[in-house]
Write a protein that holds these residues in place. Structure first.
Motif, PDB file in Angstrom:
ATOM      1  N   MET A  50       0.840  -1.177   0.000  1.00  0.00           N
ATOM      2  CA  MET A  50       0.000   0.000   0.000  1.00  0.00           C
ATOM      3  C   MET A  50       0.891   1.249   0.000  1.00  0.00           C
ATOM      4  N   TRP A  51       0.598   2.168  -0.892  1.00  0.00           N
ATOM      5  CA  TRP A  51       1.349   3.420  -0.986  1.00  0.00           C
ATOM      6  C   TRP A  51       0.959   4.364   0.150  1.00  0.00           C
ATOM      7  N   GLY A  52      -0.337   4.428   0.438  1.00  0.00           N
ATOM      8  CA  GLY A  52      -0.818   5.308   1.488  1.00  0.00           C
ATOM      9  C   GLY A  52      -2.321   5.213   1.632  1.00  0.00           C
ATOM     10  N   SER A  53      -2.863   6.034   2.545  1.00  0.00           N
ATOM     11  CA  SER A  53      -4.312   6.007   2.757  1.00  0.00           C
ATOM     12  C   SER A  53      -4.786   7.338   3.325  1.00  0.00           C
ATOM     13  N   PHE A  54      -6.079   7.573   3.143  1.00  0.00           N
ATOM     14  CA  PHE A  54      -6.767   8.691   3.762  1.00  0.00           C
ATOM     15  C   PHE A  54      -8.076   8.123   4.278  1.00  0.00           C
ATOM     16  N   GLY A  55      -8.162   7.936   5.574  1.00  0.00           N
ATOM     17  CA  GLY A  55      -9.330   7.267   6.145  1.00  0.00           C
ATOM     18  C   GLY A  55      -9.389   5.838   5.635  1.00  0.00           C
ATOM     19  N   ASP A  56     -10.543   5.420   5.133  1.00  0.00           N
ATOM     20  CA  ASP A  56     -10.672   4.052   4.613  1.00  0.00           C
ATOM     21  C   ASP A  56     -10.383   3.951   3.121  1.00  0.00           C
ATOM     22  N   THR A  60      -7.686   3.650   0.319  1.00  0.00           N
ATOM     23  CA  THR A  60      -6.278   3.276   0.179  1.00  0.00           C
ATOM     24  C   THR A  60      -5.795   3.580  -1.229  1.00  0.00           C
ATOM     25  N   PHE A  61      -4.528   3.927  -1.317  1.00  0.00           N
ATOM     26  CA  PHE A  61      -3.881   4.204  -2.592  1.00  0.00           C
ATOM     27  C   PHE A  61      -2.856   3.110  -2.828  1.00  0.00           C
ATOM     28  N   GLN A  62      -3.056   2.378  -3.926  1.00  0.00           N
ATOM     29  CA  GLN A  62      -2.111   1.318  -4.262  1.00  0.00           C
ATOM     30  C   GLN A  62      -2.170   1.060  -5.763  1.00  0.00           C
ATOM     31  N   LEU A  63      -1.199   0.365  -6.242  1.00  0.00           N
ATOM     32  CA  LEU A  63      -1.097   0.021  -7.661  1.00  0.00           C
ATOM     33  C   LEU A  63      -1.234   1.257  -8.542  1.00  0.00           C
ATOM     34  N   LEU A  64      -2.230   1.269  -9.418  1.00  0.00           N
ATOM     35  CA  LEU A  64      -2.342   2.362 -10.387  1.00  0.00           C
ATOM     36  C   LEU A  64      -3.156   3.551  -9.912  1.00  0.00           C
ATOM     37  N   ASN A  65      -3.721   3.498  -8.692  1.00  0.00           N
ATOM     38  CA  ASN A  65      -4.444   4.689  -8.232  1.00  0.00           C
ATOM     39  C   ASN A  65      -3.622   5.489  -7.219  1.00  0.00           C
ATOM     40  N   THR A  66      -2.295   5.326  -7.251  1.00  0.00           N
ATOM     41  CA  THR A  66      -1.453   6.160  -6.399  1.00  0.00           C
ATOM     42  C   THR A  66      -1.387   7.557  -6.994  1.00  0.00           C
ATOM     43  N   PRO A  67      -1.268   8.572  -6.142  1.00  0.00           N
ATOM     44  CA  PRO A  67      -1.229   9.945  -6.654  1.00  0.00           C
ATOM     45  C   PRO A  67      -0.090  10.175  -7.640  1.00  0.00           C
ATOM     46  N   VAL A  88      -2.437  20.048   1.811  1.00  0.00           N
ATOM     47  CA  VAL A  88      -1.957  18.957   0.967  1.00  0.00           C
ATOM     48  C   VAL A  88      -2.857  18.872  -0.256  1.00  0.00           C
ATOM     49  N   ASN A  89      -2.250  18.801  -1.419  1.00  0.00           N
ATOM     50  CA  ASN A  89      -2.983  18.623  -2.672  1.00  0.00           C
ATOM     51  C   ASN A  89      -2.408  17.421  -3.391  1.00  0.00           C
ATOM     52  N   PHE A  90      -3.284  16.596  -3.935  1.00  0.00           N
ATOM     53  CA  PHE A  90      -2.799  15.494  -4.756  1.00  0.00           C
ATOM     54  C   PHE A  90      -3.834  15.119  -5.801  1.00  0.00           C
ATOM     55  N   SER A  91      -3.351  14.486  -6.846  1.00  0.00           N
ATOM     56  CA  SER A  91      -4.234  14.032  -7.922  1.00  0.00           C
ATOM     57  C   SER A  91      -3.890  12.589  -8.255  1.00  0.00           C
ATOM     58  N   PHE A  92      -4.902  11.854  -8.683  1.00  0.00           N
ATOM     59  CA  PHE A  92      -4.698  10.458  -9.037  1.00  0.00           C
ATOM     60  C   PHE A  92      -5.731  10.031 -10.068  1.00  0.00           C
ATOM     61  N   LEU A  93      -5.433   8.945 -10.740  1.00  0.00           N
ATOM     62  CA  LEU A  93      -6.333   8.392 -11.748  1.00  0.00           C
ATOM     63  C   LEU A  93      -7.117   7.226 -11.148  1.00  0.00           C
ATOM     64  N   LEU A  94      -8.382   7.156 -11.481  1.00  0.00           N
ATOM     65  CA  LEU A  94      -9.220   6.017 -11.120  1.00  0.00           C
ATOM     66  C   LEU A  94      -9.611   5.322 -12.415  1.00  0.00           C
ATOM     67  N   ASN A  95      -9.483   3.998 -12.439  1.00  0.00           N
ATOM     68  CA  ASN A  95      -9.786   3.240 -13.642  1.00  0.00           C
ATOM     69  C   ASN A  95     -10.614   2.024 -13.279  1.00  0.00           C
ATOM     70  N   ILE A  96     -11.609   1.734 -14.086  1.00  0.00           N
ATOM     71  CA  ILE A  96     -12.535   0.624 -13.842  1.00  0.00           C
ATOM     72  C   ILE A  96     -11.807  -0.716 -13.744  1.00  0.00           C
ATOM     73  N   ALA A  97     -10.603  -0.823 -14.307  1.00  0.00           N
ATOM     74  CA  ALA A  97      -9.839  -2.067 -14.245  1.00  0.00           C
ATOM     75  C   ALA A  97      -9.364  -2.378 -12.822  1.00  0.00           C
ATOM     76  N   PHE A  98      -9.288  -1.344 -11.958  1.00  0.00           N
ATOM     77  CA  PHE A  98      -8.741  -1.535 -10.617  1.00  0.00           C
ATOM     78  C   PHE A  98      -9.708  -1.177  -9.500  1.00  0.00           C
ATOM     79  N   CYS A  99     -10.769  -0.416  -9.823  1.00  0.00           N
ATOM     80  CA  CYS A  99     -11.734  -0.005  -8.804  1.00  0.00           C
ATOM     81  C   CYS A  99     -12.984   0.500  -9.519  1.00  0.00           C
ATOM     82  N   SER A 100     -13.979   0.857  -8.748  1.00  0.00           N
ATOM     83  CA  SER A 100     -15.158   1.513  -9.307  1.00  0.00           C
ATOM     84  C   SER A 100     -14.957   3.020  -9.142  1.00  0.00           C
ATOM     85  N   PRO A 101     -14.606   3.733 -10.228  1.00  0.00           N
ATOM     86  CA  PRO A 101     -14.381   5.173 -10.096  1.00  0.00           C
ATOM     87  C   PRO A 101     -15.556   5.911  -9.447  1.00  0.00           C
ATOM     88  N   SER A 102     -16.775   5.558  -9.822  1.00  0.00           N
ATOM     89  CA  SER A 102     -17.950   6.225  -9.250  1.00  0.00           C
ATOM     90  C   SER A 102     -18.022   6.029  -7.746  1.00  0.00           C
TER      91      SER A 102
END
Length: 121
Positions: A1-7, A9-16, A49-63
């Motif tokens: 796991m790269w990191g987290s904010f509450g519940d 988690t940022f890992q794999l391709l959704n890391t900032p 703190v500001n960060f941006s990341f990509l959400l992709n249906i292959a790894f999570c439900s973006p919605s």
């Protein structure tokens, strides 16, 4: 796991992609008759703190991930921001910017770029 904010988690391709942490000291200006003004240290501002990341249906439900973030923002719920093994403290979400990159013909989000603005509590 790269990191987290509450519940969340940022890992794999959704890391900032980009993380910026801003810390500032606060000063007031004191007038001195016949001399230059002087600065007086008054404390510290809250961290931003500001960060941006990509959400992709292959790894999570973006919605669903976007809804989790919106819920945290709307509840004004303070959560720990953890990056690697360092806890940066408790933060609230001040802002969320979502850029929808790709959808299905019926509007389901397949990928999105999300930018988050946090403020230390």
């Amino acid at each position: 796991m790269w990191g987290s904010f509450g519940d969340i988690t940022f890992q794999l391709l959704n890391t900032p992609e980009v993380v910026s942490i801003e810390e500032k000291a606060k000063y007031s200006t004191l007038a001195v008759f016949g001399q230059k003004e002087r600065l007086h240290f008054t404390g510290f501002e809250t961290k931003k703190v500001n960060f941006s990341f990509l959400l992709n249906i292959a790894f999570c439900s973006p919605s669903e991930e976007i809804k989790k973030l919106q819920k945290l923002k709307d509840e004004i719920k303070a959560e720990n921001l953890i990056i690697g093994d360092e806890n940066y403290g408790k933060f609230i979400i001040e802002g969320i910017k979502t850029e929808i990159l790709k959808t299905t013909p019926n509007g389901q989000i397949l990928s999105a770029k999300v930018e988050i603005s946090l403020n230390e509590v």
